[in-house]
Every structure is written in structure tokens, then in C-alpha cells.
Motif scaffolding. Structure first.
Motif, PDB file in Angstrom:
ATOM      1  N   SER A  42       0.845  -1.204   0.000  1.00 38.24           N
ATOM      2  CA  SER A  42       0.000   0.000   0.000  1.00 38.24           C
ATOM      3  C   SER A  42       0.880   1.255   0.000  1.00 38.24           C
ATOM      4  N   ARG A  43       2.003   1.196   0.709  1.00 37.38           N
ATOM      5  CA  ARG A  43       2.950   2.330   0.714  1.00 37.38           C
ATOM      6  C   ARG A  43       3.550   2.515  -0.691  1.00 37.38           C
ATOM      7  N   GLN A  44       3.844   1.363  -1.327  1.00 40.72           N
ATOM      8  CA  GLN A  44       4.398   1.396  -2.684  1.00 40.72           C
ATOM      9  C   GLN A  44       3.423   2.068  -3.638  1.00 40.72           C
ATOM     10  N   MET A  45       2.132   1.705  -3.484  1.00 44.87           N
ATOM     11  CA  MET A  45       1.088   2.262  -4.349  1.00 44.87           C
ATOM     12  C   MET A  45       0.957   3.774  -4.144  1.00 44.87           C
ATOM     13  N   GLU A  46       0.983   4.184  -2.872  1.00 39.82           N
ATOM     14  CA  GLU A  46       0.883   5.622  -2.545  1.00 39.82           C
ATOM     15  C   GLU A  46       2.021   6.415  -3.214  1.00 39.82           C
ATOM     16  N   LEU A  47       3.237   5.876  -3.081  1.00 37.66           N
ATOM     17  CA  LEU A  47       4.404   6.575  -3.644  1.00 37.66           C
ATOM     18  C   LEU A  47       4.343   6.574  -5.177  1.00 37.66           C
ATOM     19  N   THR A  48       3.852   5.459  -5.739  1.00 34.92           N
ATOM     20  CA  THR A  48       3.753   5.380  -7.208  1.00 34.92           C
ATOM     21  C   THR A  48       2.754   6.409  -7.727  1.00 34.92           C
ATOM     22  N   GLN A  49       1.632   6.565  -6.994  1.00 30.86           N
ATOM     23  CA  GLN A  49       0.624   7.553  -7.427  1.00 30.86           C
ATOM     24  C   GLN A  49       1.225   8.956  -7.400  1.00 30.86           C
ATOM     25  N   MET A  50       1.989   9.251  -6.347  1.00 26.07           N
ATOM     26  CA  MET A  50       2.627  10.563  -6.241  1.00 26.07           C
ATOM     27  C   MET A  50       3.640  10.745  -7.375  1.00 26.07           C
ATOM     28  N   GLN A  51       4.389   9.677  -7.660  1.00 29.02           N
ATOM     29  CA  GLN A  51       5.385   9.738  -8.734  1.00 29.02           C
ATOM     30  C   GLN A  51       4.694  10.003 -10.091  1.00 29.02           C
ATOM     31  N   ASN A  52       3.561   9.330 -10.312  1.00 27.84           N
ATOM     32  CA  ASN A  52       2.832   9.528 -11.573  1.00 27.84           C
ATOM     33  C   ASN A  52       2.321  10.965 -11.694  1.00 27.84           C
ATOM     34  N   LEU A  53       1.847  11.523 -10.555  1.00 27.81           N
ATOM     35  CA  LEU A  53       1.338  12.901 -10.580  1.00 27.81           C
ATOM     36  C   LEU A  53       2.468  13.881 -10.936  1.00 27.81           C
ATOM     37  N   LEU A  54       3.620  13.703 -10.291  1.00 31.69           N
ATOM     38  CA  LEU A  54       4.761  14.583 -10.603  1.00 31.69           C
ATOM     39  C   LEU A  54       5.175  14.399 -12.065  1.00 31.69           C
ATOM     40  N   GLY A  55       5.088  13.146 -12.539  1.00 28.70           N
ATOM     41  CA  GLY A  55       5.439  12.853 -13.938  1.00 28.70           C
ATOM     42  C   GLY A  55       4.537  13.616 -14.905  1.00 28.70           C
ATOM     43  N   ILE A  56       3.250  13.740 -14.570  1.00 24.45           N
ATOM     44  CA  ILE A  56       2.328  14.486 -15.445  1.00 24.45           C
ATOM     45  C   ILE A  56       2.706  15.968 -15.472  1.00 24.45           C
ATOM     46  N   PHE A  57       3.003  16.543 -14.284  1.00 26.18           N
ATOM     47  CA  PHE A  57       3.425  17.957 -14.247  1.00 26.18           C
ATOM     48  C   PHE A  57       4.689  18.142 -15.089  1.00 26.18           C
ATOM     49  N   LEU A  58       5.632  17.218 -14.897  1.00 30.67           N
ATOM     50  CA  LEU A  58       6.909  17.316 -15.616  1.00 30.67           C
ATOM     51  C   LEU A  58       6.671  17.253 -17.123  1.00 30.67           C
ATOM     52  N   PHE A  59       5.788  16.363 -17.540  1.00 40.23           N
ATOM     53  CA  PHE A  59       5.486  16.194 -18.967  1.00 40.23           C
ATOM     54  C   PHE A  59       4.891  17.491 -19.538  1.00 40.23           C
ATOM     55  N   LEU A  60       3.905  18.068 -18.830  1.00 42.35           N
ATOM     56  CA  LEU A  60       3.240  19.272 -19.345  1.00 42.35           C
ATOM     57  C   LEU A  60       4.215  20.457 -19.407  1.00 42.35           C
ATOM     58  N   VAL A  61       5.004  20.631 -18.335  1.00 45.47           N
ATOM     59  CA  VAL A  61       5.971  21.744 -18.331  1.00 45.47           C
ATOM     60  C   VAL A  61       6.999  21.527 -19.447  1.00 45.47           C
ATOM     61  N   SER A  62       7.377  20.255 -19.651  1.00 45.49           N
ATOM     62  CA  SER A  62       8.424  19.948 -20.632  1.00 45.49           C
ATOM     63  C   SER A  62       7.961  20.221 -22.062  1.00 45.49           C
ATOM     64  N   ILE A  63       6.656  20.025 -22.330  1.00 50.28           N
ATOM     65  CA  ILE A  63       6.149  20.305 -23.677  1.00 50.28           C
ATOM     66  C   ILE A  63       6.347  21.801 -23.972  1.00 50.28           C
ATOM     67  N   TYR A  64       5.948  22.652 -23.000  1.00 47.50           N
ATOM     68  CA  TYR A  64       6.116  24.100 -23.197  1.00 47.50           C
ATOM     69  C   TYR A  64       7.603  24.429 -23.364  1.00 47.50           C
ATOM     70  N   ARG A  65       8.404  23.801 -22.493  1.00 51.54           N
ATOM     71  CA  ARG A  65       9.807  24.149 -22.436  1.00 51.54           C
ATOM     72  C   ARG A  65      10.547  23.774 -23.734  1.00 51.54           C
ATOM     73  N   PHE A  66      10.209  22.601 -24.280  1.00 56.04           N
ATOM     74  CA  PHE A  66      10.868  22.189 -25.522  1.00 56.04           C
ATOM     75  C   PHE A  66      10.481  23.158 -26.641  1.00 56.04           C
ATOM     76  N   TRP A  67       9.177  23.486 -26.695  1.00 53.22           N
ATOM     77  CA  TRP A  67       8.712  24.426 -27.722  1.00 53.22           C
ATOM     78  C   TRP A  67       9.441  25.771 -27.566  1.00 53.22           C
ATOM     79  N   ALA A  68       9.519  26.263 -26.312  1.00 55.72           N
ATOM     80  CA  ALA A  68      10.158  27.562 -26.077  1.00 55.72           C
ATOM     81  C   ALA A  68      11.649  27.519 -26.460  1.00 55.72           C
ATOM     82  N   ARG A  69      12.309  26.394 -26.166  1.00 60.36           N
ATOM     83  CA  ARG A  69      13.748  26.272 -26.462  1.00 60.36           C
ATOM     84  C   ARG A  69      14.008  26.331 -27.967  1.00 60.36           C
ATOM     85  N   VAL A  70      13.180  25.597 -28.751  1.00 65.93           N
ATOM     86  CA  VAL A  70      13.474  25.526 -30.194  1.00 65.93           C
ATOM     87  C   VAL A  70      12.898  26.713 -30.961  1.00 65.93           C
ATOM     88  N   THR A  71      12.064  27.538 -30.329  1.00 63.14           N
ATOM     89  CA  THR A  71      11.506  28.676 -31.068  1.00 63.14           C
ATOM     90  C   THR A  71      12.083  30.007 -30.587  1.00 63.14           C
TER      91      THR A  71
END
Ligand code: HEM
Length: 184
Positions: A42-71
Motif C-alpha cells: 500500500s505504501r508502494q502504491m501511494e508513492l507510485t501515485q505521487m510519482q505519476n502525478l509529478l510525472g504528469i506535471f513534468l510532462f506538461l511543463v516539458s512540452i512548453y519548455r521544448f517548444w520555447a527552447r526551439v523557437t
């Protein structure tokens, strides 16, 4: 406020997002270590859910960031670096920004192909991208592992370059990425 990078300086948005991405990435790596050491499921699941949430934030910020870098322009380097080093360091930076978009997609595809949900806190889950498919899962996992290894090597080189500029060459390259206004 300067919204985009120009030939003279990074925008405050680039500086802020650069460090948010670094913090998110190191938190996700830290959570992966904590998950591997967690005592019960259950602890593993809790941490995995948190990791997935941070992963989504990272993905969304990274899309903007890659676009901003190349433009937008990459500011001129500080000091008088050798042109080959400038080309390599900029290519590594762009490759890191691209990897931060592609690796989460590969991880999402691999989970979907394995028939596993990407669970989030609060009982939410991301929709699957593809139907379960063991062969596709194997191919994507190999691509993910190759990409993640290349990414970590590039990141090590990037951090090595930043430390070399700061500690050995003693220029303002790292301070500029921490928000210092550097006159070129
Ligand atoms: C401790 C970690 C890190 C340090 C010390 C560091 C340092 C730096 C420095 C000093 C620069 C400015 C280079 C220049 O003047 O041209 C820079 C730029 C950049 N870094 Fe990092 N970095 C770190 C982590 C990361 C991570 C995790 C990523 C992405 C995965 C990343 C991607 C980039 C990119 C794409 C640029 C170009 C500017 C931009 O578009 O943000 N860095 N970094």
C-alpha cells in the motif's frame, strides 16, 4: 517582464521552469528509490501515485519548455568558450528538453501496452493509449531504457559542464541560470 529568451539573456520563465524541471526530475528519481525500498504494497502504491502525478506535471511543463527552447534564441555563451563546446552543450540541452517530452510518452505507452493503469492520487487514472500488447510493450521498454540511459549520460555531461564553468572557468554561466543579469 521578458517572456522569451533572446540573444542576450534567458527569460525569467526559462530560469524558473529550468529549476522546476530539475526539482521534479530529482523528486521522481528519489521516489523511484523510495518505491524500491517500501516495506508494504500500500505504501508502494501511494508513492507510485505521487510519482505519476509529478510525472504528469513534468510532462506538461516539458512540452512548453521544448517548444520555447526551439523557437527562441539561445543567449550568447558567457566567457570565450570554444565553438565546438558551445555546439555540444546546446545540442545536449535541446536533447534533454526533447527527452523530457519523449520519455514520459514512452513510459505511458509501455504501461498501456502492459495493460497497467497509471494510477493517480484520489483514485484517478490516466486513460490507456493503446490496447494491451506484449510485443509492443517489449519494444517500447527497450526504447525507453536506451533513451533513459542516453538521457542520464547527457544530464551528467550537462551538470559536469555547469560545474566546470562555475568552479574551474569561474564564469557567470551558472549564476545566469540562477537569475543573475549578465552583461555580454
Ligand atoms: C543540477 C542540475 C542542473 C544544473 C546545475 C544545470 C545547469 C544549467 C546551466 C548553467 C544552464 C545555462 C547554460 C547556458 O548558459 O547556455 C542550463 C541550461 C539548460 N538546461 Fe540545465 N542544469 C541542470 C539540470 C537540467 C535538467 C534536469 C534539464 C532537463 C532535463 C536541463 C536542461 C537544460 C536546458 C534545456 C537548458 C537550456 C536553457 C533552457 O531552455 O532551459 N538542465 N542548465
Amino acid at each position: 517582464m521578458q517572456l522569451r529568451d533572446n540573444g542576450l539573456r534567458f527569460s525569467p520563465i526559462t530560469v524558473m521552469l529550468h529549476w522546476i524541471v530539475a526539482a521534479l526530475l530529482f523528486s521522481i528519481i528519489g521516489l523511484a528509490i523510495a518505491i524500491s525500498q517500501a516495506a508494504d504494497e500500500s505504501r508502494q502504491m501511494e508513492l507510485t501515485q505521487m510519482q505519476n502525478l509529478l510525472g504528469i506535471f513534468l510532462f506538461l511543463v516539458s512540452i512548453y519548455r521544448f517548444w520555447a527552447r526551439v523557437t527562441s534564441y539561445h543567449p550568447l555563451p558567457v566567457g570565450t568558450p570554444n565553438p565546438i563546446e558551445v555546439i555540444i552543450s546546446r545540442s545536449v540541452a535541446v536533447a534533454l528538453a526533447l527527452a523530457m517530452v519523449l520519455l514520459p510518452i514512452a513510459a505511458w505507452l509501455a504501461k498501456s501496452a502492459a495493460g497497467e493503469a497509471i494510477a493517480l492520487p484520489g483514485g484517478l487514472a490516466l486513460p490507456a493509449l493503446v490496447e494491451p500488447n506484449a510485443q509492443l510493450q517489449r519494444v517500447i521498454e527497450i526504447l525507453f531504457n536506451v533513451g533513459a540511459t542516453a538521457f542520464l549520460a547527457g544530464l551528467a555531461l550537462h551538470i559536469f559542464g555547469a560545474l566546470k564553468n562555475h568552479l574551474v572557468l569561474k564564469n557567470d554561466s551558472l549564476k545566469r541560470m540562477l537569475g543573475k543579469q549578465v552583461e555580454l
